[in-house]
Design an enzyme around this catalytic site. Structure first.
Site, PDB file in Angstrom:
ATOM      1  N   ARG A  69       0.832  -1.213   0.000  1.00 48.40           N
ATOM      2  CA  ARG A  69       0.000   0.000   0.000  1.00 48.40           C
ATOM      3  C   ARG A  69       0.867   1.265   0.000  1.00 48.40           C
ATOM      4  O   ARG A  69       0.542   2.266   0.627  1.00 48.40           O
ATOM      5  CB  ARG A  69      -0.955   0.010   1.199  1.00 48.40           C
ATOM      6  CG  ARG A  69      -1.898  -1.185   1.248  1.00 48.40           C
ATOM      7  CD  ARG A  69      -2.807  -1.250   0.022  1.00 48.40           C
ATOM      8  NE  ARG A  69      -3.621  -2.459   0.066  1.00 48.40           N
ATOM      9  CZ  ARG A  69      -3.276  -3.599  -0.571  1.00 48.40           C
ATOM     10  NH1 ARG A  69      -2.182  -3.661  -1.306  1.00 48.40           N
ATOM     11  NH2 ARG A  69      -4.060  -4.655  -0.489  1.00 48.40           N
ATOM     12  N   GLU A 111      -4.859   3.030   6.499  1.00 49.25           N
ATOM     13  CA  GLU A 111      -4.643   2.872   5.065  1.00 49.25           C
ATOM     14  C   GLU A 111      -5.254   4.042   4.303  1.00 49.25           C
ATOM     15  O   GLU A 111      -4.778   4.408   3.233  1.00 49.25           O
ATOM     16  CB  GLU A 111      -5.253   1.555   4.583  1.00 49.25           C
ATOM     17  CG  GLU A 111      -5.054   1.274   3.103  1.00 49.25           C
ATOM     18  CD  GLU A 111      -5.524  -0.108   2.696  1.00 49.25           C
ATOM     19  OE1 GLU A 111      -6.110  -0.228   1.611  1.00 49.25           O
ATOM     20  OE2 GLU A 111      -5.308  -1.057   3.475  1.00 49.25           O
ATOM     21  N   SER A 119     -10.999  -0.673   3.402  1.00 51.62           N
ATOM     22  CA  SER A 119     -10.233  -1.103   4.571  1.00 51.62           C
ATOM     23  C   SER A 119      -9.607   0.116   5.232  1.00 51.62           C
ATOM     24  O   SER A 119      -8.886   0.876   4.591  1.00 51.62           O
ATOM     25  CB  SER A 119      -9.139  -2.090   4.161  1.00 51.62           C
ATOM     26  OG  SER A 119      -9.701  -3.272   3.648  1.00 51.62           O
TER      27      SER A 119
END
Length: 304
Positions: free
Chosen positions: A176, A296, A226
């Site tokens: 990520r 995130e 998420s």
């Protein structure tokens, strides 16, 4: 913002595409966020360079917005300019086993184009609600696949307004994370390298992943996907559940009862609610398991 600058920006992108005090709650999947000072929807790639050049020369902060699917905007909004590329800069084409997509193209649409041309390797991205540009910034992924695994090249606009093509190695893909997050660059598009496959099998796999998402994720509520990155050796959702936080709520923001890795907007949630909930989850999980959960989702308009 003075009239001269206002007129210059409208000259670049058209009067109808430059909006003042635009509520960002209308442009994020969280359905949260105060107004941006200006909101601009460029009509073509070349306009982005002109906009960036003008804004940099005036020392006005700007933010590139795709689909707003991984973003929390503060309740006070953003004191700067949001450049929204998802509405117009979304062309997708296939040549051989390569898909070329502009940064504003939705991943779902790009994956569908791959399927239409019998190309496999992008099925994992078919349900991710972001854009190609956002995926290149975040190295978006799901179900064991990441965008960095299938990229042939990424085209960016650098801080000198030069268009450059970067290889996967130059992008420094991590979990990520990519180099673009740490450079003043704007993603303009990407080439995706796939392989030939059976169209029926590709479509079946996409449908299978769609069913998994529907069954396991709280898609019925606004969210930013998420909320936390996966900590090494753990799953964020399980840690949150085991810490007794399933369904925990701050105002209109709630840890999803369906999937504890998601913070959802149950109705009327503010950015302050979401941020307070994130911090509470981090504190409790940290105290209970000694694991730090890193968000995130990206945040805009906080601490300006």
């Amino acid at each position: 913002m003075d009239n001269q600058l206002w007129n210059e920006l409208r000259e670049i992108s058209g009067e109808e595409n430059v909006h003042a005090d635009e509520p960002m709650s209308s442009h994020t999947t969280f359905r949260i966020g105060g107004p941006a000072d200006l909101y601009i929807v460029p009509r073509k790639i070349t306009e982005i360079a002109r906009l960036a050049d003008v804004l940099r020369s005036c020392c006005i902060p700007y933010f590139i917005l795709g689909n707003g699917s991984n973003l929390l905007v503060s309740d006070r909004g953003f004191r700067g300019v949001v450049i929204q590329i998802g509405k117009n800069l979304n062309h997708v084409e296939a040549e051989g086993t390569t898909i070329r997509a502009e940064a504003g193209a939705l991943l779902s649409r790009t994956a569908a184009a791959a399927c239409e041309h019998g190309l496999t390797g992008m099925e994992f991205a078919s349900g991710i609600p972001g854009t190609v540009g956002g995926a290149c910034v975040m190295n978006a992924g799901a179900y064991g696949g990441e965008i960095g695994d299938i990229l042939k090249s990424v085209t960016i606009l650098d801080e000198n307004d030069s268009v450059r093509t970067l290889s996967p190695g130059e992008m420094l893909f991590g979990y990520r994370c990519t180099r673009v997050q740490f450079e003043p660059w704007i993603v303009l598009g990407a080439e995706i390298c796939l392989t030939e496959g059976d169209q029926d099998q590709i479509r079946a796999r996409m449908n299978e992943l769609k069913e998994k998402r529907t069954a396991k994720q709280p898609l019925e509520y606004p969210s930013a996907g998420s909320t936390f990155k996966r900590p090494e050796g753990f799953f964020a959702g399980k840690l949150i559940s085991d810490a007794g936080l399933r369904g925990y709520r701050v105002g209109g923001a709630q840890v999803s009862e369906k999937h504890c890795g998601f913070v959802i907007n149950r109705g009327g949630a503010t950015a302050a609610d979401v941020l307070a909930l994130i911090r509470h989850v981090q504190d409790v999980v940290g105290q209970t398991f000694g694991v730090h959960l890193e968000p995130e989702i990206r945040m805009l308009g906080f601490g300006e």
